[in-house]
Each structure stands twice: as C-alpha cells, then as structure tokens.
Scaffold this motif. Structure first.
Motif, PDB file in Angstrom:
ATOM      1  N   SER A  46       0.823  -1.209   0.000  1.00 62.68           N
ATOM      2  CA  SER A  46       0.000   0.000   0.000  1.00 62.68           C
ATOM      3  C   SER A  46       0.861   1.266   0.000  1.00 62.68           C
ATOM      4  O   SER A  46       2.037   1.234   0.371  1.00 62.68           O
ATOM      5  N   THR A  47       0.243   2.371  -0.395  1.00 60.72           N
ATOM      6  CA  THR A  47       0.933   3.664  -0.386  1.00 60.72           C
ATOM      7  C   THR A  47       1.338   4.044   1.029  1.00 60.72           C
ATOM      8  O   THR A  47       2.411   4.614   1.252  1.00 60.72           O
ATOM      9  N   HIS A  48       0.475   3.719   1.990  1.00 59.25           N
ATOM     10  CA  HIS A  48       0.780   4.015   3.393  1.00 59.25           C
ATOM     11  C   HIS A  48       2.037   3.292   3.854  1.00 59.25           C
ATOM     12  O   HIS A  48       2.881   3.870   4.551  1.00 59.25           O
ATOM     13  N   GLU A  49       2.200   2.024   3.451  1.00 50.54           N
ATOM     14  CA  GLU A  49       3.396   1.257   3.823  1.00 50.54           C
ATOM     15  C   GLU A  49       4.640   1.847   3.173  1.00 50.54           C
ATOM     16  O   GLU A  49       5.699   1.930   3.802  1.00 50.54           O
ATOM     17  N   ILE A  50       4.513   2.256   1.912  1.00 50.97           N
ATOM     18  CA  ILE A  50       5.659   2.842   1.202  1.00 50.97           C
ATOM     19  C   ILE A  50       6.105   4.123   1.902  1.00 50.97           C
ATOM     20  O   ILE A  50       7.304   4.335   2.125  1.00 50.97           O
ATOM     21  N   ILE A  51       5.154   4.957   2.266  1.00 56.61           N
ATOM     22  CA  ILE A  51       5.489   6.234   2.915  1.00 56.61           C
ATOM     23  C   ILE A  51       5.991   6.008   4.341  1.00 56.61           C
ATOM     24  O   ILE A  51       7.044   6.510   4.737  1.00 56.61           O
ATOM     25  N   ASN A  52       5.231   5.217   5.110  1.00 53.63           N
ATOM     26  CA  ASN A  52       5.520   5.054   6.533  1.00 53.63           C
ATOM     27  C   ASN A  52       6.751   4.194   6.793  1.00 53.63           C
ATOM     28  O   ASN A  52       7.600   4.539   7.629  1.00 53.63           O
ATOM     29  N   ASP A  53       6.884   3.071   6.078  1.00 55.26           N
ATOM     30  CA  ASP A  53       7.981   2.144   6.338  1.00 55.26           C
ATOM     31  C   ASP A  53       9.244   2.457   5.541  1.00 55.26           C
ATOM     32  O   ASP A  53      10.342   2.103   5.973  1.00 55.26           O
ATOM     33  N   TYR A  54       9.065   3.107   4.387  1.00 55.31           N
ATOM     34  CA  TYR A  54      10.239   3.353   3.541  1.00 55.31           C
ATOM     35  C   TYR A  54      10.650   4.815   3.537  1.00 55.31           C
ATOM     36  O   TYR A  54      11.771   5.141   3.954  1.00 55.31           O
ATOM     37  N   TYR A  55       9.758   5.717   3.120  1.00 56.32           N
ATOM     38  CA  TYR A  55      10.200   7.096   2.900  1.00 56.32           C
ATOM     39  C   TYR A  55      10.371   7.906   4.189  1.00 56.32           C
ATOM     40  O   TYR A  55      11.192   8.824   4.227  1.00 56.32           O
ATOM     41  N   VAL A  56       9.630   7.591   5.232  1.00 50.42           N
ATOM     42  CA  VAL A  56       9.897   8.251   6.518  1.00 50.42           C
ATOM     43  C   VAL A  56      11.302   7.904   6.989  1.00 50.42           C
ATOM     44  O   VAL A  56      12.077   8.773   7.431  1.00 50.42           O
ATOM     45  N   ASN A  57      11.662   6.617   6.896  1.00 49.53           N
ATOM     46  CA  ASN A  57      13.006   6.184   7.293  1.00 49.53           C
ATOM     47  C   ASN A  57      14.066   6.628   6.287  1.00 49.53           C
ATOM     48  O   ASN A  57      15.210   6.865   6.661  1.00 49.53           O
ATOM     49  N   PHE A  58      13.676   6.759   5.029  1.00 46.85           N
ATOM     50  CA  PHE A  58      14.565   7.306   4.001  1.00 46.85           C
ATOM     51  C   PHE A  58      14.964   8.734   4.377  1.00 46.85           C
ATOM     52  O   PHE A  58      16.140   9.113   4.298  1.00 46.85           O
ATOM     53  N   ILE A  59      13.972   9.542   4.807  1.00 47.81           N
ATOM     54  CA  ILE A  59      14.242  10.929   5.197  1.00 47.81           C
ATOM     55  C   ILE A  59      15.149  10.981   6.418  1.00 47.81           C
ATOM     56  O   ILE A  59      16.087  11.786   6.484  1.00 47.81           O
ATOM     57  N   ILE A  60      14.894  10.110   7.409  1.00 41.78           N
ATOM     58  CA  ILE A  60      15.729  10.078   8.615  1.00 41.78           C
ATOM     59  C   ILE A  60      17.164   9.717   8.254  1.00 41.78           C
ATOM     60  O   ILE A  60      18.121  10.375   8.708  1.00 41.78           O
ATOM     61  N   ASN A  61      17.339   8.689   7.436  1.00 40.09           N
ATOM     62  CA  ASN A  61      18.684   8.231   7.067  1.00 40.09           C
ATOM     63  C   ASN A  61      19.418   9.239   6.210  1.00 40.09           C
ATOM     64  O   ASN A  61      20.571   9.582   6.487  1.00 40.09           O
ATOM     65  N   TYR A  62      18.756   9.720   5.163  1.00 45.74           N
ATOM     66  CA  TYR A  62      19.443  10.621   4.248  1.00 45.74           C
ATOM     67  C   TYR A  62      19.545  12.033   4.822  1.00 45.74           C
ATOM     68  O   TYR A  62      20.481  12.769   4.490  1.00 45.74           O
ATOM     69  N   GLY A  63      18.595  12.413   5.670  1.00 45.40           N
ATOM     70  CA  GLY A  63      18.726  13.691   6.358  1.00 45.40           C
ATOM     71  C   GLY A  63      19.957  13.694   7.246  1.00 45.40           C
ATOM     72  O   GLY A  63      20.702  14.685   7.311  1.00 45.40           O
TER      73      GLY A  63
END
Length: 362
Positions: A46-63
């Motif tokens: 789902s889009t929610h899983e992509i945003i919540n599990d991947y891109y939120v953590n993507f922002i934390i890591n790459y930030g």
C-alpha cells in the motif's frame, strides 16, 4: 543573548533547514523514479506502507547523511551574503572580534551536534532496521544478508571454554559438526564432538546427537559415546550471527555491549561494528569543524562574491566526504585501528579549521 547572536542564529538555522528541504526532496524524487517499477510489482504493497515504512526512514537516514553537507553549504551561503552586504565589516568595525563573531555559529553547531548525536545513537539505528527490512522484502532481487544460516563459527565462552560449529541454521535451531573443548591452562582436559546439535528454546538447553565425550586426566583418556544427551551452554543461537548489517540496526548501548561480548567470545574482526559505533560520534562533532571552516572561508568579502566561496566550499566538502568514506573502508579492515581511521578526517580538517581561523582572525 545579544542581538547579534539572535540575528546570526536565526539565519544559521533558517538557511540550514532550507538547504535540507532542497536536498531531501531531490533525493526522494530521484529515488521514486528508480523504485516506482519495483513498488508496482507488489500489488499488496500500500501507499501508506511505502510512505511510513520506507520514505519516513529514508528521510531520517538521508537527512542524517546530508547534515554535514547542508550545514556547510548553508553557513557559506548566508555568511557570504553578510560579507557581500558589508555587514561583517560593520560588525568588526564596531569592535567585535572574529572570535566573538564566531560565537553564535558555534552555539548553532552545538545544538545541531547534540540533536545529531542523539539521533545517531538511538533514533537512526531503529530507523535503519525498518528501512533494511522493507528493502529486503520488496526492493532487492536477491537477499543481501543471510539471517538464517551461518558457517564455520568459533566462540570463546570463557577463558578456558571454546565451541565450534561447522554450520548452524538459525531458523530450525539445528547445527552440525559441533565440538566443545575445555582447557586447563594450555592442556586439553575435556572435549565433546557431536554430529548435530539442536537448541531447545523452551528449556534453554542443547540436544547433542551422535556424540563422543573425551575426558583427559593425568595423561589418561576416557572416551564415552552415545546417541543423544542434553546439556547447557552460556550462549544462545542469536549470538552466532555476526554480520555487518547488525551494526547499523543496534542502538549504541546495545552495540557497545555486543562488541564487548563478541570480543570476550573470541570473534576476530569486529572493526565494522567499531567503525559504525565511532562514526555515530565523529559525524556530529564535525559540525563544529565544518562551521569554523565555512565561516573562515566566507567572512571575507571577495571579488567573485558568493560563487567563489561556494565553489571552494563545495570542493572542500567533497574532499571531506571522500576522506570520510575512505577512512570507513580502511577502518573496517582487520589490520587497521578503527578509532583513529574514523576520526582521521576530523583530525585533518580540524587542523585545516585552525589554520583558516588564524588567517581569518588577523
């Protein structure tokens, strides 16, 4: 706090967050373009899983990754603008020294360093775990890490006790070609050899099958063999798995304990773990070094303006990142001292910061 401090700190943080808000969306856009086809291959995702599990953590890591670059560029940008508007000259003309001018920058660097230290040691590791699990499940064609099977493991349980596994399946809790040795000084006093061994989680015991026991006492051997017997060892199967990805997923207190226990058990090369642990502190400390370098470079009014300052700053930044990556790779080798290798870029650029500070302070 003086008006000057509030004025510079406001520009410091506004420009820093603005730079991050430019870099991170660009990184997300590039990543989406590369991963969208892989997302679509999983209709249950789902889009929610992509945003919540991947891109939120993507922002934390790459930030966290972009933090030194964003900090360096932002300080150069707004300090060059202050210099171009002759504000720095006016500040110095009012009797404020370069050291005093630098104080609000260091206050800002301290705040960012404290936040980054906390994030690196506790928040980012947990984020990494979810991030890696998502990539393993949906994005990688082949498994990057084998989390269920290990081969040729040696463990030192105490000063005199050693175990060896030819292989161990962490999913079924079965091991093969097992041996246990107990030494009295330099002499072998007791040994168990088992064709297979199974961890019984319910009882916290091990079941050894097709075994041979060898008792050695005053030069006399006593050999006992049998089909199966139960025994207890002071380790669990989870301690057999020593792979690099664990270093990024463990909070620092657990990682330090893991390193200590692994060293006590005779695990040879733990430099990957140590590099990760030391890097979590060295990267936030670089905030001070990079801030001093950026202010020293951009506080003088130059003929080329912001462009010259930005070009020289970005060049230095990429040299720093290059040294950072090289030191991490070299620090992970068995022969290197991981502490000094991880801190080497900060030492080198710290010396550069002192030189540039003295030059700017004249």
């Amino acid at each position: 706090m003086k008006i000057l401090d509030r004025y510079i700190l406001k520009k410091y943080f506004v420009t820093f967050f603005f730079t991050l808000l430019i870099l991170i969306p660009i990184a997300i856009a590039i990543d989406v373009s590369e991963k969208v086809d892989k997302f679509l291959k999983h209709p249950d995702l789902s889009t929610h899983e992509i945003i919540n599990d991947y891109y939120v953590n993507f922002i934390i890591n790459y930030g966290n990754t972009f933090m030194p670059l964003a900090l360096f560029i932002s300080v150069i940008l707004f300090t060059s603008k202050l210099s171009g508007n002759s504000e720095v000259i006016a500040i110095h003309s009012s009797g404020i020294s370069f050291k005093r001018f630098l104080r609000p920058y260091l206050i800002g660097a301290s705040i960012i360093a404290v936040v980054s230290l906390f994030a690196n040691h506790f928040i980012v590791p947990k984020s990494n775990k979810t991030f890696e699990e998502f990539q393993e499940t949906y994005l990688r064609n082949t498994k990057k890490y084998n989390k269920t099977y290990v081969r040729k493991i040696n463990l030192q349980l105490s000063q005199n006790d050693f175990v060896y596994f030819g292989s161990f399946n962490l999913k079924s809790n079965n091991g093969y070609n097992f041996s246990y040795e107990r030494f009295n000084g330099n002499e072998l006093s007791y040994k168990i050899i088992g064709q297979s061994i199974k961890w019984i989680e319910k009882d916290s015991t091990y079941k050894i099958s097709n075994y041979k026991k060898r008792h050695i006492s005053q030069g006399e051997d006593k050999i006992e063999s049998g089909i199966v017997f139960d025994t207890v060892f002071n380790f669990t199967p989870s301690e057999l798995l020593y792979v690099d990805y664990l270093a990024k997923e463990l909070p620092s207190d657990e990682l330090a304990t893991h390193i200590k226990e692994s060293e006590d058990r005779g695990v040879k090369n733990l430099n990957n773990y140590k590099v990760e642990l030391y890097k979590r502190t060295s990267l936030p400390i670089s905030s001070f070094i990079l801030t001093i370098i950026a202010v020293s470079l951009s506080s003088k009014k130059r003929r080329g303006g912001i462009g010259i300052n930005l070009a020289s700053g970005i060049t230095l930044m990429f040299i720093y990142i290059f040294f950072l990556k090289v030191s991490e790779v070299l620090g992970a080798t068995a022969e290197a001292n991981p502490f000094w290798m991880v801190w080497m870029p900060n030492i080198i650029f710290g010396i550069l910061a002192i030189v540039l500070f003295r030059y700017a302070n004249r």
